[in-house]
Design an enzyme around this catalytic site. Structure first.
Site, PDB file in Angstrom:
ATOM      1  CG  HIS A   1      -1.752  -1.029   1.289  1.00 30.51           C
ATOM      2  ND1 HIS A   1      -3.256  -0.742   1.182  1.00 30.51           N
ATOM      3  CD2 HIS A   1      -1.804  -2.416   1.547  1.00 30.51           C
ATOM      4  CE1 HIS A   1      -4.076  -2.062   1.219  1.00 30.51           C
ATOM      5  NE2 HIS A   1      -2.863  -2.873   1.641  1.00 30.51           N
TER       6      HIS A   1
ATOM      7  CB  ILE B 269       0.862  -6.741  12.631  1.00 34.57           C
ATOM      8  CG1 ILE B 269       1.840  -6.526  13.656  1.00 34.57           C
ATOM      9  CG2 ILE B 269       1.450  -6.112  11.181  1.00 34.57           C
ATOM     10  CD1 ILE B 269       2.454  -5.244  13.943  1.00 34.57           C
TER      11      ILE B 269
ATOM     12  CB  SER C  62      -4.709  -4.402   6.038  1.00 34.12           C
ATOM     13  OG  SER C  62      -4.507  -4.005   4.749  1.00 34.12           O
TER      14      SER C  62
ATOM     15  CB  CYS D 242       0.542 -28.020 -13.067  1.00 31.64           C
ATOM     16  SG  CYS D 242      -0.535 -26.542 -13.320  1.00 31.64           S
TER      17      CYS D 242
END
Ligand SMILES: Cc1cc2nc3c(=O)[nH]c(=O)nc-3n(C[C@H](O)[C@H](O)[C@H](O)COP(=O)(O)OP(=O)(O)OC[C@H]3O[C@@H](n4cnc5c(N)ncnc54)[C@H](O)[C@@H]3O)c2cc1C
Ligand SMILES: Cc1cc2nc3c(=O)[nH]c(=O)nc-3n(C[C@H](O)[C@H](O)[C@H](O)COP(=O)(O)OP(=O)(O)OC[C@H]3O[C@@H](n4cnc5c(N)ncnc54)[C@H](O)[C@@H]3O)c2cc1C
Ligand code: SF4
Lengths: 123, 414, 574
Positions: free
Chosen positions: C134, C434, C436, C498
């Protein structure tokens, strides 16, 4: 004995006719809904005791995979499936096995053999 | 190093095997079959039940028997097979990129290519179910592989969501192996699978089928502990107040198949919104010249016999393309869906061969129907039309020679 | 003292006004304690938040009982294998914070153990996050959360390079849809600057087209908060762990802390499910259970209230945006996430778009279930935004959703981070609350803990410390020539297990034998991405089961999907 009614789905061909059957014991009195005559034999057998092919697997050693697919070589009474499954649990094959090899003979005195449905090589 | 071949076939299920055999028999000299698994045969290897090949071989084979019969035929041709080889890329110039432990990173330039990658199972609806994501959630096909190939049971108390054929077959299979199948829950008000499978896999074993029901919650932290089932209304929304919780340790999903077309997209092949497979002509050629398609990568077929039939056509015409003997002038006309037709295969006609049409009805009609193909205006009768059973009709090439505008296909009550 | 009593009464009054019920409130050293009964979880939460909203309250311990309140379960001891071991420092919690702290402290000459209750790292908050770094623009100015956020954000270029983790500053793009919103854009720029973000870029249409092509014609202006980043979060966890290990840290998984022994208000030992470890320094980075660890140590002064967030993820074929995409209407709302349901449109380093997370208070800290409402809320909120603002792009479609997940944030009632030495117990350091943007803040938090330890313990510096770690090869990212070379050297690279993500057998084998080895199918999936593609494991599950049972040398029926009793298969058919 009085006549009874039963509903069947014919599985002889993919059409899957829905058939209403009036029967007495194992005797068919009337059938409605079937698109052809092949169903008659099927319905008669269902009344006596349904017969099916059993497909499953049994253990195998010495090949890449731990189980090998098998089936009965002709239809057997459906009600015997649980007992047959139990019996087949005890079998352990050794690779190589060829497709159509007989794995067990005359299972549960049905006259049907169990045959492998694929080849598995030794590895 | 770039390898060059006449015809490369991707995938060795019944479609690819048949295509490779027919490509060889039609004169292609260098045919290469590429398969990502350790063995040939495709999905048939795990379909150990019977009911295969009734039409093509007039025999009631199991999947492995059917596959082995084709494999033996292929062995006679001497076609080269690369196993454990995954095709990762495909270009419109017909260059294939593949990876394999034995051959490394491969580049193959082919004069023509046959796509036969089959289909995969849908998982979409499972993602939509709220709740937790514990162990014990399988698609029916994965469970089938665990049981039939690896010899392992996925669980002991099983709920099946969706009534697709693989789910029905697994209901029987798991019951035989000693698991308890509590029920099959289908969101639609009609079953997804064939009638004979409902009879032989559910009714035979007293497994109940609940139509218009769905799973609305998954419970359990580590392993599935249960699911919540709800009724749905006519617009398929769960009805409040009908929730029922069921204890189980396994949830199987049998909610449909979807053609495996990641490679087709890379080659820029035009796909049909209806079939989700390539748009194809009667020669099985896609919108990219020289790339052909067959089997379940083209459209999900109900019967392996149909799959093999498309494989034969694809192999034959791919060989002709590779040798340059396929007429260059083959501007096709469209084949379009008319009344009560949900999907069609092929979607174009290129004037090279008879037209064999596979048609899926949109709505069930349980009485005699007429299938109209116009032009030429052929009318073909059938006893019924059901969405879960493809209709197949054939219109001879001669009749279609004059078709200049799109060919329309309709299903009408007789 | 007088002040405390008055404050307690005031809080009590407010709670009564809001809930209509009386609860007992105590105040001591700035810590509010709430006791009594309330009729609902909602009411108990409200009481906690009311207490927390006072400037004079430092933290809140909320002991209010409500119907359905969960009790803590303490894990049972399984062995004594760690008994007798001693470390200079013990870190509880192997989330991103515990691991970042472990790596940071390995710069000192200290013997360090990290204890994690799960069988893999980051399984609580960190792997359920949205992997976004962020910008500080959204954080409440002046809080510790804000400080850690802006400091942490700046540190990622270097950290990601050292740790060899995918990291990209994609930016948050705030676009205006009309002149009224355009007028707000300079304000957004000033907020970002005030919050110590680097100066955002004001963009005209030409600028917008370069950053985010295909916007609707009515969009003429926007702001790019360019320091927003996205990171490969699981790779990051492994990277921190591997780097910590290579610098001498010991990591014990499947090891739950069940008690703390103190002596004369100093840390003495830590009791775990695998025995008792002696230490004088305990770092509490236990995320959702940090209050529990504090309680064990006799220093309980905050309560964690779990706030669940749900996310939906799309198939790679649907990648409508390159940036974290926020029209003004959404950007303005996310200024305060506590009272909105929140969420955003966030790309990932793997190319899967996410909508999320929601914000929903729950009473069970282990609640990771998804809900129909959560999914509907996210889809109905963000799909129309993309449809409207990126009209040229494919319409968002529910059938493209390939996964949904949920995780709980470890929030306190002050909604701020707690990073401090205990005021009561010597040798105890809390790194708690703790939530976001804890991931974005992680490097700064680790540095702050390092400084706390330096001040308290004066440890000498480990001059062999090496901050660099290299990741395992990702075969699918190699060119054809290199792929060929790898296969020639090791044919297992040529065996693709995969097919959606093109993962090779060798990568799976390495994941099972790494420094922090995968112990379950999910563990393999997180490390290699096998099973994360559109078929969701349909093709690869049987193959990975095969390889894992071979490499771990256990029967397939013993293989786990995750942990505990999460058996994949129930046993042999015969
Ligand atoms: C789980 C499952 C169960 C089924 N059960 C039945 C049944 O009981 N009865 C029935 O009639 N039909 C069943 N079907 C339908 C079945 O697909 C067809 O009957 C038939 O097998 C299709 O043949 P095919 O050759 O088109 O595809 P497949 O048999 O699926 O063969 C495709 C082959 O292509 C290979 N391949 C795919 N991609 C690549 C690549 N990139 N590179 C290399 N190789 C590749 C695959 O490994 C596979 O071997 C089932 C399908 C599925 C998925
Ligand atoms: C839905 C959601 C989305 C988010 N998105 C973002 C985002 O995009 N960007 C961002 O910056 N932040 C985000 N966050 C926040 C971020 O995930 C957290 O701040 C961060 O992961 C906290 O790391 P942690 O190590 O403190 O906690 P955790 O990851 O929870 O680690 C704590 C560890 O302690 C262990 N533990 C607990 N008790 C014990 C015990 N008794 N013994 C041993 N071990 C124990 C736990 O098992 C756990 O592994 C998000 C959070 C959520 C829930
Ligand atoms: S009655 Fe005849 S047509 Fe009908 S399903 Fe049976 S075999 Fe087929």
């Amino acid at each position: 004995m009085a006549a009874e009614k039963k509903h069947f789905v014919c599985v002889v061909c993919p059409i899957g006719c829905e058939i209403d059957v009036v029967y007495d014991g194992s005797e068919i009195i009337s059938m409605e809904g079937n698109k052809c005559e092949k169903s008659e034999e099927f319905v008669r057998q269902e009344l006596i005791g349904p017969m099916r092919i059993l497909t499953t697997t049994v253990r195998i050693q010495g090949s890449r995979l731990p189980v090998i697919p098998v089936r009965t070589d002709k239809s057997v009474p459906k009600r015997l499936f649980p007992r047959m499954m139990k019996q087949l649990r005890r079998i352990k094959l050794q690779a190589p096995v060829n497709m159509l090899d007989v794995v067990a003979r005359d299972v549960l005195h049905t006259g049907a053999n169990i045959i492998a449905t694929r080849t598995m090589l030794r590895e | 190093m770039i390898r060059e071949v006449d015809v490369a076939v991707i995938g060795s299920g019944p479609a690819g095997l048949t295509a490779a055999i027919h490509a060889h028999n039609s004169g292609a000299r260098k045919v290469l079959l590429l398969e990502r698994e350790e063995e040939l045969g495709g999905i048939l290897k795990q379909c150990i039940h019977n009911g295969f090949g009734l039409e093509q071989f007039k025999q009631d084979y199991t999947g492995p028997e059917y596959a082995e019969r084709l494999i033996k035929e292929l062995e006679k041709t001497g076609v080269q097979c690369f196993l454990n080889t995954l095709v990762t890329d495909l270009s419109s110039e017909r260059v294939i990129t593949a990876l394999s432990p034995e051959h490394g990173a491969l580049e193959i330039k082919a004069k023509s290519i046959v796509l036969a990658m089959g289909c995969r199972e849908r998982t979409g609806p499972s993602i939509g179910i709220p709740g937790t994501r514990p162990a014990g959630i399988f698609t029916a096909g994965v469970a089938q592989r665990f049981v039939n190939i690896d010899g392992y049971l996925p669980g002991k108390k099983v709920v099946i969501l969706g009534s697709g054929d693989i789910g029905l077959i697994m209901a029987r299979r798991l019951t035989l192996e000693g698991a308890r199948v509590i029920g099959v829950y289908e969101i639609m008000n009609y079953p997804g699978g064939l009638k004979r499978n409902i009879v032989q896999c559910l009714n035979d074993f007293d497994v109940p089928l609940h139509l218009s029901h769905t799973v609305t919650e998954i419970r359990g932290k580590e392993r599935v502990g249960g699911v919540v089932i709800s009724k749905v209304d006519s617009s398929l929304h769960p009805v409040q107040g009908t929730e029922k919780s069921i204890e189980c340790d396994t949830l199987l999903l049998s909610v449909g198949l979807i053609p495996e077309n990641e490679l087709s997209k890379k080659a820029g092949i035009e796909l049909s919104g209806a079939t989700k497979g390539p748009i194809t002509t009667e020669t099985m050629e896609t919108s990219v010249p020289g790339i052909f398609t067959c089997g379940n990568v083209s459209a999900v077929f109900d019967l392996v016999d149909y799959v093999a039939q498309t494989g034969a056509a694809a192999g034959t015409f791919a060989a002709r393309y590779a040798s340059g003997s396929l007429s260059a002038d083959r501007r096709p006309v469209d084949i379009v869906a008319g009344e009560n037709v949900r999907l069609l295969f092929p979607q174009r006609y290129g004037f090279q061969d008879d037209l064999v049409l596979f048609i899926r009805a949109a709505e069930p009609v349980e009485k005699p129907v007429t299938i109209e193909v116009a032009p030429p205006g052929s009318k073909i009768n059938r006893l019924y039309a059901r969405p879960n059973e493809m209709l197949r009709v054939k219109v001879p090439k001669e009749k279609l020679a004059e078709a200049k505008q799109p060919i329309k296909v309709s299903i009408m009550e007789k | 003292m007088q002040g405390d009593r008055a404050l307690a009464r005031e809080i009590q009054g407010e709670i009564e006004k809001a809930t209509g019920k009386q609860v007992a409130v105590s105040m001591r050293d700035g810590i509010a304690g709430l006791h009594g009964h309330l009729p609902s979880h909602q009411a108990a939460l409200e009481a906690g938040h009311l207490a927390g909203s006072s400037d004079k309250v430092r933290e809140v311990v909320n002991d209010i009982v409500f119907p359905g309140k969960m009790r803590f379960k303490t894990a049972r001891k399984v062995s004594e294998e760690l008994t007798g071991r001693e470390f200079d420092a013990v870190i509880v919690g192997g989330g991103v914070i515990g691991l970042a702290v472990a790596r940071e402290l390995s710069q000192f000459n200290l013997s360090i153990a990290l204890l994690e209750r799960h069988n893999d790292v980051g399984m609580d908050q960190t792997t359920h996050s949205n992997a976004m770094i962020h910008p500080a623009i959204q954080a409440k100015y002046g809080t510790l959360r804000w400080e850690m956020n802006y400091k942490g954000n700046r540190m990622w270029n270097e950290a990601a390079r050292q740790l060899d983790v995918d990291f990209k500053r994609v930016g948050t793009l705030i676009v205006a849809e009309n002149p009224g919103e355009e007028a707000l854009l300079p304000y957004a720029v000033s907020v970002a600057i005030k919050h110590n973000d680097p100066e955002p870029k004001l963009l005209d249409r030409a600028g917008l087209d370069r950053i985010e092509p295909g916007l609707a014609p009515n969009i003429r202006k926007g702001v790019l908060v360019w320091n927003t980043g996205i990171i490969g979060v699981f790779e990051l966890l492994i990277a921190y762990a591997e780097n910590a290990l290579s610098n001498g840290v010991s990591i014990f998984l499947d090891t739950s802390v069940i008690g703390v022994q103190t002596e004369g208000f100093a840390i003495k030992a830590v009791d775990t499910t695998r025995g008792t470890v002696r230490t004088g320094l305990l770092i509490n980075a236990a995320g959702l259970y940090a209050d529990r660890i504090a309680e064990f140590a006799g220093d309980r002064f905050f309560t964690i209230h779990p706030r669940k967030g749900e996310t939906i993820i799309f198939d790679k074929s649907y990648q409508p945006v390159r940036t974290v995409f926020a029209p003004v209407s959404i950007a303005a709302e996310s200024q305060e996430t506590r009272y909105t349901k929140g969420g955003g449109i966030i790309p990932t380093t793997d190319g899967n778009l996410q909508f999320g997370p929601t914000a929903m208070e729950v009473s069970d800290r282990e609640d990771v279930s998804t809900t129909a409402e959560g999914c509907d809320y996210l889809f109905d909120k963000f799909a129309p935004v993309l449809e409207r603002l990126k009209p040229g792009y494919e319409k968002p479609d529910r059938s493209k959703i390939i996964a949904r997940f949920a995780g709980c944030r470890a929030a306190t009632y002050k909604e701020d981070f707690i990073i401090e030495p205990s005021g009561k117990v010597r040798g105890l350091v809390h790194v708690a609350g703790i939530q976001s943007p804890g991931l974005a803040s992680a490097p700064a938090i680790a540095e702050r803990v390092r400084e706390i330890i330096r001040e308290e313990r004066h440890p000498s510096v480990n001059d062999k410390f090496n901050p660099v770690r290299n990741r395992q090869v990702r075969f699918s990212k190699l060119g054809p020539k290199e792929q060929d070379r790898f296969i020639r050297a090791n044919p297992r690279f040529g065996h693709i297990v995969c097919r959606c993500e093109n993962v090779s057998e060798e990568e799976v084998v390495r994941a099972l034998h790494g420094d922090i080895p995968a112990r379950s199918l999910d563990g393999v999936k997180r490390r290699t991405r096998a099973g994360q593609g559109r078929c969701q494991g349909g093709f690869c599950t049987p193959r990975i089961v095969e390889i894992a049972s071979r490499e771990m040398n256990i029967g397939k029926e013993h293989l786990l999907k995750s942990e505990g009793k999460s058996y994949v298969l129930s046993g042999r058919t015969k």
